[in-house]
Design an enzyme around this catalytic site. Structure first.
Site, PDB file in Angstrom:
ATOM      1  N   SER A   1       0.820  -1.201   0.000  1.00 36.62           N
ATOM      2  CA  SER A   1       0.000   0.000   0.000  1.00 36.62           C
ATOM      3  C   SER A   1       0.864   1.265   0.000  1.00 36.62           C
ATOM      4  O   SER A   1       1.704   1.433  -0.876  1.00 36.62           O
ATOM      5  CB  SER A   1      -0.964  -0.049   1.199  1.00 36.62           C
ATOM      6  OG  SER A   1      -1.943   0.954   1.109  1.00 36.62           O
TER       7      SER A   1
ATOM      8  N   ASP B   1      -9.794  -3.282  -5.913  1.00 35.90           N
ATOM      9  CA  ASP B   1      -9.120  -2.460  -4.898  1.00 35.90           C
ATOM     10  C   ASP B   1      -9.606  -1.018  -4.996  1.00 35.90           C
ATOM     11  O   ASP B   1      -9.356  -0.336  -5.994  1.00 35.90           O
ATOM     12  CB  ASP B   1      -7.603  -2.544  -5.116  1.00 35.90           C
ATOM     13  CG  ASP B   1      -6.816  -1.953  -3.965  1.00 35.90           C
ATOM     14  OD1 ASP B   1      -7.380  -1.159  -3.187  1.00 35.90           O
ATOM     15  OD2 ASP B   1      -5.619  -2.272  -3.844  1.00 35.90           O
TER      16      ASP B   1
ATOM     17  N   HIS C   1      -7.147  -5.703  -0.492  1.00 32.00           N
ATOM     18  CA  HIS C   1      -6.050  -4.756  -0.303  1.00 32.00           C
ATOM     19  C   HIS C   1      -5.304  -5.051   1.007  1.00 32.00           C
ATOM     20  O   HIS C   1      -4.076  -5.105   1.037  1.00 32.00           O
ATOM     21  CB  HIS C   1      -6.598  -3.322  -0.301  1.00 32.00           C
ATOM     22  CG  HIS C   1      -5.562  -2.258  -0.198  1.00 32.00           C
ATOM     23  ND1 HIS C   1      -4.960  -1.667  -1.299  1.00 32.00           N
ATOM     24  CD2 HIS C   1      -4.988  -1.667   0.884  1.00 32.00           C
ATOM     25  CE1 HIS C   1      -4.084  -0.772  -0.901  1.00 32.00           C
ATOM     26  NE2 HIS C   1      -4.081  -0.741   0.420  1.00 32.00           N
TER      27      HIS C   1
END
EC number: 3.1.1.13
Length: 324
Positions: free
Chosen positions: A136, A270, A299
């Site tokens: 991320s 996502d 995610h």
């Protein structure tokens, strides 16, 4: 070869000050100190995990154990929390009691980049090659690290569900930006009140929040108890608010310069980096190793798919590791 059980994996836990901020480090494998350049027993390679946000090392406990086993215990696998995202143990403050201010804004997005570079400088010999596995916002941090410290011996960077562009314009970003940038202070009081609950009750609340999952990693439950600390939440939300404002344009220059070292892994559903971000980067870098998830992983894969992700990464890196 059959992987050893995760219960037998050596796991070393440290709470340290890095750039003056409390930092939680989990080290998988028998190597606890990689800073001594003259040592003959140093491994050739370190796998270092750069977390998402919340950047709590505990979320990646199962992941690093599975990765270490998948690598046949040949290389250390470390995860370093973001500065100030962990609740320090009793007797340790969130900020080091010193007159020396190592970094102006260590809890901000720029500060977190410098925090990781400082950790490597002080704790890892420059002779050790690196595999950086980022998740991320950790992917943005990793690209910045490679941009600012070209001397790092990065063998590969694996960027999982990469939030490296247009975060505020993503579906989740549009929802969260007003909350993070204007209303985050309103969250502090309920978190403060909840902080007085016993840990058992906090764990029950976390389980209730995650009740929709078929399976949930137990270490995620215990780690989430950190989110009942006002100091942790304040630092997490502050960093997130900067992400919305600062992660705008994709750094295509750094990507181009390091393309052969990078593996991108995008999700199909996502809401932080939607599929058209994948389509666009794939078009801009047709020769890049840019993959789209075919397994439906979320995610926040650390909540329920750590072992599956570790197995995939081990498979992706086999050719690189055989050439060492």
């Amino acid at each position: 070869m059959r992987s050893p059980s995760e219960e037998s994996v050596p796991l070393h836990e440290e709470f340290i000050y890095c750039c003056g901020a409390a930092t939680h480090v989990l080290k998988c494998g028998p190597w606890k100190d990689l800073s001594k350049a003259e040592s003959k027993n140093l491994p050739r390679l370190l796998f270092m995990i750069i977390p998402g946000n919340p950047g709590l090392a505990g979320y990646y406990r199962t992941f690093i154990q599975a990765l270490y086993c998948g690598l046949n215990q040949q290389y250390p696998v470390w995860v370093v929390s973001h500065a100030g995202h962990c609740k320090p143990p009793s007797g340790m403050e969130m900020i080091e009691d010193t007159d020396i201010k190592e970094l102006e804004d260590v809890f901000g997005l720029n500060g977190q980049v410098e925090h990781k570079l400082n950790f490597l400088k002080k704790n890892v010999s420059k002779d050790i090659k690196l595999v950086l596995i980022a998740h991320s916002i950790g992917c943005y941090i990793t690209l910045e690290m490679m941009k600012r410290a070209s001397e790092l011996q990065v063998l590969r960077s694996v960027l999982l569900f990469p939030t490296i562009e247009r975060m505020a314009q993503s579906p989740q970003g549009k929802l969260m930006t007003p909350l993070l940038c204007k209303l985050r202070y309103a969250l502090y009081m309920p978190v403060y009140l909840l902080s007085f609950l016993p840990d058992g009750v906090k764990a029950s609340l976390v389980r209730f929040a995650l009740r929709g999952m078929k399976t949930c990693d137990e270490s995620s439950i215990t780690t989430s108890i950190n989110l009942f600390s006002v100091d942790c939440v304040a630092n997490i939300l502050y960093m997130a608010s900067q992400e919305m404002m600062k992660v705008v344009e994709r750094d295509s220059t750094t990507i181009k310069q390091n393309l052969k070292k990078l593996i991108f892994y995008y999700g199909t559903g996502d809401s932080w980096c939607p599929q058209h971000y994948y389509d666009e980067i794939k078009m801009d870098f047709p020769d890049g190793d840019i993959r789209l998830c075919e397994k439906g992983l979320r995610h926040a894969f650390v909540l329920d798919a750590s072992k599956e992700m570790a197995a995939m990464i081990t498979d992706w890196l086999q050719d690189d590791l055989t050439k060492l």
